[in-house]
Scaffold this active site. Structure first.
Site, PDB file in Angstrom:
ATOM      1  N   HIS A  78     -69.703 -32.302 -24.637  1.00 10.75           N
ATOM      2  CA  HIS A  78     -68.480 -32.567 -25.394  1.00 10.75           C
ATOM      3  C   HIS A  78     -68.327 -34.027 -25.789  1.00 10.75           C
ATOM      4  O   HIS A  78     -67.561 -34.346 -26.696  1.00 10.75           O
ATOM      5  CB  HIS A  78     -67.263 -32.099 -24.590  1.00 10.75           C
ATOM      6  CG  HIS A  78     -67.168 -30.602 -24.502  1.00 10.75           C
ATOM      7  ND1 HIS A  78     -67.145 -29.923 -23.309  1.00 10.75           N
ATOM      8  CD2 HIS A  78     -67.115 -29.663 -25.479  1.00 10.75           C
ATOM      9  CE1 HIS A  78     -67.068 -28.623 -23.549  1.00 10.75           C
ATOM     10  NE2 HIS A  78     -67.052 -28.438 -24.844  1.00 10.75           N
ATOM     11  N   TYR A 111     -75.898 -28.266 -20.679  1.00 13.64           N
ATOM     12  CA  TYR A 111     -75.517 -28.165 -22.088  1.00 13.64           C
ATOM     13  C   TYR A 111     -74.061 -28.586 -22.309  1.00 13.64           C
ATOM     14  O   TYR A 111     -73.517 -28.385 -23.397  1.00 13.64           O
ATOM     15  CB  TYR A 111     -75.719 -26.743 -22.594  1.00 13.64           C
ATOM     16  CG  TYR A 111     -76.391 -26.652 -23.949  1.00 13.64           C
ATOM     17  CD1 TYR A 111     -75.855 -27.282 -25.062  1.00 13.64           C
ATOM     18  CD2 TYR A 111     -77.569 -25.946 -24.118  1.00 13.64           C
ATOM     19  CE1 TYR A 111     -76.459 -27.199 -26.306  1.00 13.64           C
ATOM     20  CE2 TYR A 111     -78.187 -25.855 -25.360  1.00 13.64           C
ATOM     21  CZ  TYR A 111     -77.623 -26.485 -26.446  1.00 13.64           C
ATOM     22  OH  TYR A 111     -78.224 -26.413 -27.669  1.00 13.64           O
TER      23      TYR A 111
END
Length: 585
Positions: free
Chosen positions: A334, A331
């Site tokens: 960015h 996950y």
């Protein structure tokens, strides 16, 4: 003996040890998906065959990719679920028998054993490369490792947040956080008159999670606080005898469910934009019978026919619920964030519905982060910020696209205050995976029953990427860091993330629904109230939530079918999936 010999020839040599530990039935299922994987075309099959493939994969991952990381002294106790019909401040009292499972301060789980590889944790780079980095060095704050009571995983790391889909980003992760955000009037949360977050005397936003915030994140928190408060108004109108506490508790249930639903059937299918995932994620929520059937008849016939939401009992597949270290690793997204925010002129009188509002200013993202970002957002205001974000495409999750402003970032402590030492987030993310012994890319794939790579060309056809990987890792593909591999891997058409990351999503996205009693046993009118459940059932998308509070924004600015698409993009063409599985128009 004949079966064993045939199996040995069929299964990739590096997967045979894992497959040998499976039951006969699971071995047969594995062979089916393994044959498809060898062809490399599972995503090109007809939709229902793909759904069958993913269903088999999810079953195998539930059996072999959930490891319990044991608790601490004083593990949970039985409790009366009837007395805790609401979501607690710290996530306790959700699991039917153990009040601590899924609460703040419990362990991150594992989808695979911690790696035993002897590659160094330390991050080094040649002097010529290091000279070009924004920071020559920075301070690594080590994660606190804690002994477990598990025979599988001896040590682990504690989660400072609640891992449920419980809206804790708005409501806080414990009693102290909850008290901070509540107004204690009509069940509502604190919010400023201008529709943005309130701030304390240090300028730190008042919301459930304020660590490492930026203006866009604060804006979304404010939007869903408004959603919560609107639910409170609706409940007070229909249930005038509800006091502040009861209004708050019901509104939290409703708003948390709306967030989970949007994530499942709106955001995820924009991240993985294919007919397969439109069908698959809607089946997760509604089942193959679809929304119309479920709305009329209720949950019928188990998770395949009616979805995971509304099951009679939560399912944890024998492993207490938690988020996992591997889920955290995949996950890391960015790269979706840009280096510059394109601030749009929403007051322009020349812009039509078919056009983008003109760019007023290019704002460096550094000015939108932290306390400076909160001040910037106060000047920009809600509509301009929301429209600007809606018209700007996110970045690609690929190599050489990490936001430069995050390479020299002032981070926050858990209270939202600046830490004294800036960090290079790109380096820190690699370090965290190594420090927490998350498997490197090839070992990660083997543990997920995926065919490992044997050379860099198996990962990508991009010659520049192959050359760079060889320069950094030599010929040893086993050294490849997970995050680098996920970014380098060639993606399925329509997928923003890699196939390897997707299979962890496949497991955990389902688990976050099916293990939670507020999405299963207690997903009913008795718990949510009749009007509260109606609110959840009518909320299908982020666009709906924006429309609840800013209808002029949806009518004037959003042309796309989803608020997670670029807002001036054309609505999706007719899908190839069956009508009853399509999103409502």
């Amino acid at each position: 003996m004949t079966f064993s010999f045939s199996l040995s020839n069929l299964v990739h040599p590096q997967l045979r040890l894992i497959v040998a530990q499976m039951t006969l039935f699971d071995t047969i299922l594995f062979c089916i998906i393994h044959l498809v994987d060898k062809m490399g075309k599972w995503h090109r099959l007809p939709v229902f065959l793909v759904l069958a493939y993913l269903g088999i994969r999810r079953h195998l991952h539930q059996r072999y990719n959930l490891l319990h990381v044991g608790g601490k002294d004083g593990d949970g106790r039985d409790y009366d679920p009837e007395k805790f019909w609401y979501r607690t401040a710290d996530g306790r009292c959700n699991h039917p028998q153990d009040d601590l499972i899924g609460s703040q301060g419990t362990f991150f789980g594992r989808n695979m054993p911690p790696t035993c590889s002897d590659y160094e944790v330390e991050i080094k780079s040649p002097d010529g490369i290091a000279d070009g980095c924004p920071l020559k060095s920075f301070k690594f704050l080590k994660s606190k490792e804690v002994l477990t009571t598990s025979s599988q995983v001896k040590t682990g790391f504690l989660n400072t947040r609640t891992p449920w889909w419980d809206g804790s980003v708005l409501y806080g992760n414990n009693n102290e956080g909850m008290i901070r955000v509540r107004s204690f009037k009509d069940g509502k949360l604190k919010i400023s008159e201008d529709g943005l977050l309130q701030h304390d005397n240090k300028g730190i936003p008042i919301s459930g999670d304020v660590r490492n915030c930026w203006a866009g994140f604060s804006l979304l928190q404010a939007l869903f606080i408004k959603e919560h408060n609107s639910v409170c108004d609706m409940l007070k109108k229909h249930y005038p005898d509800f006091d502040d506490e009861k209004l708050y508790r019901h509104a939290r249930l409703v708003t948390s469910a709306v967030i989970a639903k949007i994530h499942t059937i709106d955001w995820t299918i924009e991240l993985l934009k294919t007919d397969i995932l439109i069908a698959g994620m809607r089946i997760n929520w509604y089942g193959v019978l679809g929304k119309r059937f479920k709305d009329f008849f209720g949950h019928f016939g188990g998770h395949i026919l009616s979805g995971l939401v509304g099951l009679r009992q939560p399912k944890d597949h024998g492993v207490p619920y938690s988020l996992t270290e591997e889920f955290v690793s995949v996950y890391r997204m960015h790269s979706l964030l840009p280096d510059t925010l394109l601030l749009r002129d929403t007051s322009s009188t020349t812009t039509t519905h078919d056009e983008c509002p003109p760019i007023l200013e290019e704002v460096p993202m550094r000015e939108m982060a932290g306390l400076e970002g909160e001040r910037s957002l106060s000047n920009i205001r809600m509509e301009q910020m929301m429209v600007s974000m809606g018209y700007q495409a996110s970045g690609a999750i690929t190599l050489w696209n990490y936001p430069s402003w995050m390479r020299n970032l002032v981070t926050h402590d858990i209270n939202g205050e600046d830490r004294p030492d800036p960090v290079d987030m790109a380096a820190l993310e690699i370090y965290r995976d190594r420090e927490r012994r998350v498997a490197r890319y090839n070992e990660f794939r083997r543990n997920l029953l995926m065919i490992p790579i044997s050379k860099w060309e198996d990962l990508t056809n991009d010659e520049e990427v192959v050359e760079t990987l060889h320069e950094v890792y030599g010929n040893d593909v086993e050294k490849l860091d997970l995050l680098v591999g996920l970014h380098a891997e060639e993606k399925i058409k329509g997928f923003a993330i890699s196939e390897t990351a997707f299979f962890i999503f496949l497991l955990i996205a389902s688990r976050r629904l099916e293990a939670d009693r507020f999405f299963t046993t207690n997903f009913n009118a008795r718990t949510y109230t009749e009007k509260g459940l109606e609110w959840v059932n009518k909320s299908e998308s982020m666009k709906d939530v924006i429309n609840h509070h800013y209808p002029h924004i949806t009518s004037k600015w959003i042309k796309s079918s989803s608020a997670f698409s670029v807002w001036n993009s054309m609505p999706d063409p007719e899908s190839k999936i069956p009508l009853y599985l399509r999103p409502a128009p």
